[in-house]
Design a protein around this motif. Structure first.
Motif, mmCIF file in Angstrom:
data_model
loop_
_atom_site.group_PDB
_atom_site.id
_atom_site.type_symbol
_atom_site.label_atom_id
_atom_site.label_comp_id
_atom_site.label_asym_id
_atom_site.label_seq_id
_atom_site.Cartn_x
_atom_site.Cartn_y
_atom_site.Cartn_z
ATOM 1 N N ALA A 150 33.065 -1.530 -25.545
ATOM 2 C CA ALA A 150 32.462 -0.594 -24.591
ATOM 3 C C ALA A 150 33.523 0.083 -23.730
ATOM 4 N N VAL A 151 34.467 -0.693 -23.207
ATOM 5 C CA VAL A 151 35.483 -0.088 -22.350
ATOM 6 C C VAL A 151 36.408 0.812 -23.161
ATOM 7 N N SER A 152 36.583 0.505 -24.440
ATOM 8 C CA SER A 152 37.460 1.322 -25.282
ATOM 9 C C SER A 152 36.878 2.699 -25.563
ATOM 10 N N VAL A 153 35.546 2.837 -25.456
ATOM 11 C CA VAL A 153 34.915 4.137 -25.681
ATOM 12 C C VAL A 153 34.489 4.788 -24.370
ATOM 13 N N GLY A 154 35.007 4.272 -23.251
ATOM 14 C CA GLY A 154 34.834 4.956 -21.983
ATOM 15 C C GLY A 154 33.781 4.424 -21.037
ATOM 16 N N TYR A 155 33.158 3.298 -21.377
ATOM 17 C CA TYR A 155 32.141 2.736 -20.490
ATOM 18 C C TYR A 155 32.757 1.720 -19.542
ATOM 19 N N ALA A 156 32.165 1.585 -18.362
ATOM 20 C CA ALA A 156 32.594 0.588 -17.389
ATOM 21 C C ALA A 156 31.471 -0.388 -17.084
ATOM 22 N N GLN A 157 30.404 -0.354 -17.913
ATOM 23 C CA GLN A 157 29.256 -1.212 -17.650
ATOM 24 C C GLN A 157 28.485 -1.489 -18.938
ATOM 25 N N MET A 158 27.991 -2.725 -19.049
ATOM 26 C CA MET A 158 27.062 -3.109 -20.110
ATOM 27 C C MET A 158 25.740 -3.466 -19.460
ATOM 28 N N GLN A 159 24.642 -3.087 -20.099
ATOM 29 C CA GLN A 159 23.328 -3.495 -19.631
ATOM 30 C C GLN A 159 22.557 -4.129 -20.786
ATOM 31 N N ALA A 160 21.575 -4.947 -20.430
ATOM 32 C CA ALA A 160 20.717 -5.571 -21.425
ATOM 33 C C ALA A 160 19.392 -5.913 -20.762
ATOM 34 N N SER A 161 18.361 -6.085 -21.567
ATOM 35 C CA SER A 161 17.044 -6.478 -21.084
ATOM 36 C C SER A 161 16.740 -7.889 -21.562
ATOM 37 N N VAL A 162 16.200 -8.701 -20.668
ATOM 38 C CA VAL A 162 15.911 -10.107 -20.971
ATOM 39 C C VAL A 162 14.478 -10.417 -20.566
ATOM 40 N N ASP A 163 13.805 -11.202 -21.365
ATOM 41 C CA ASP A 163 12.462 -11.658 -21.029
ATOM 42 C C ASP A 163 12.481 -12.320 -19.653
ATOM 43 N N ALA A 164 11.643 -11.850 -18.749
ATOM 44 C CA ALA A 164 11.633 -12.371 -17.376
ATOM 45 C C ALA A 164 11.325 -13.862 -17.319
ATOM 46 N N LYS A 165 10.653 -14.387 -18.335
ATOM 47 C CA LYS A 165 10.310 -15.810 -18.356
ATOM 48 C C LYS A 165 11.453 -16.688 -18.856
ATOM 49 N N ASN A 166 12.471 -16.052 -19.421
ATOM 50 C CA ASN A 166 13.580 -16.819 -19.998
ATOM 51 C C ASN A 166 14.662 -17.036 -18.940
ATOM 52 N N GLY A 167 14.366 -17.920 -17.997
ATOM 53 C CA GLY A 167 15.304 -18.179 -16.918
ATOM 54 C C GLY A 167 16.636 -18.729 -17.386
ATOM 55 N N ARG A 168 16.599 -19.535 -18.454
ATOM 56 C CA ARG A 168 17.844 -20.116 -18.964
ATOM 57 C C ARG A 168 18.788 -19.037 -19.476
#
Length: 245
Positions: A150-168
């Protein structure tokens, strides 16, 4: 020897059995009936369509953690002699070409991650490691390979979505430096419990120096052969049978 290989949407299809095996073991709630054909008209397309969801499959990069050393061990002496004879019979063939071809066909996939470009950040879609090999830093290694891309192609951030119930899982990502994104997944205290968000958006910011430092540390920690490590740790007989095939 463990290594991470970066493949596009066409190349990863050669590893569909391993990717499906690991995915189903890590996300049993997401196992669907694969009898229906996907958009491409092939049985495996239904699987890839589900994993890429609403994203364009051609834009997704796959990061496969593979045991290349195990692949080399699977080539018998007889096969090696036959390959040498075949190589001698084909003018212009590189000396290592046949061996590398066999390695690419038989290398065992131990984990995978997938990511794509998304607006002003990179978006992590999947992260999964064979359950028998967890706790050795392989998941962190895969995540850091993705953020280094990601940083090699110009990004400074990664995002992802996680099931709200999956606390672990949320806690795991937070242990690797991720934070919840306010205003997307939480911050909705005025709503009733029945309408509470089902997905948590997390993000991790980084720069080139941080990515290089973390990736170097992960590679040094994770590249010990998993079979040797299993024996040293005295794992269960079931785990040893699984690892040794």
């Amino acid at each position: 020897m463990l290594e991470v290989r970066v493949l596009d949407s066409a190349e990863v299809r050669a590893h569909v059995e391993d990717v499906r095996r690991i995915h189903d073991a890590c996300f049993p709630e997401d196992v669907a009936d694969e009898d229906a054909e996907g958009e491409g008209g092939h049985l495996d397309d239904a699987f890839w369509d589900r994993l890429t969801a609403c994203h364009d499959a051609d834009d997704v990069l796959w990061f496969l953690l593979v045991d290349a050393g195990d692949a080399r061990a699977e080539v018998s002496a007889a096969d090696a002699r036959r390959n040498a004879n075949d190589r001698d019979a084909r003018p212009g063939t590189a000396e290592g070409g046949v061996e590398n071809g066999i390695e690419n066909q038989t290398a065992r996939v131990l984990g995978f991650a997938a990511a794509t470009r998304y607006a002003r950040c990179a978006y992590g879609m999947h992260l999964a490691v064979d359950p028998a090999l967890r706790g050795r830093g392989h998941g962190a290694w895969l995540m850091r390979e993705v953020q280094s891309w990601a940083v090699s192609v110009g990004y400074a951030q990664m995002q992802a979505s996680v099931d709200a119930k999956n606390g672990r899982l949320i806690a795991y990502y937070q242990s690797l430096g991720a934070e919840r994104v306010k205003g997307i997944s939480d911050g909705m205290s005025n709503q009733s419990a029945a309408s509470a968000p089902t997905v948590v958006r997390i993000a991790r910011r980084f720069d080139e120096a941080l990515c290089a430092r973390e990736l170097r540390w992960s590679r040094e920690r994770s590249r010990r052969h998993p079979y040797e490590e299993s024996t040293k740790r005295g794992g269960s007989e079931r785990s040893r049978r699984f690892l040794l095939g």
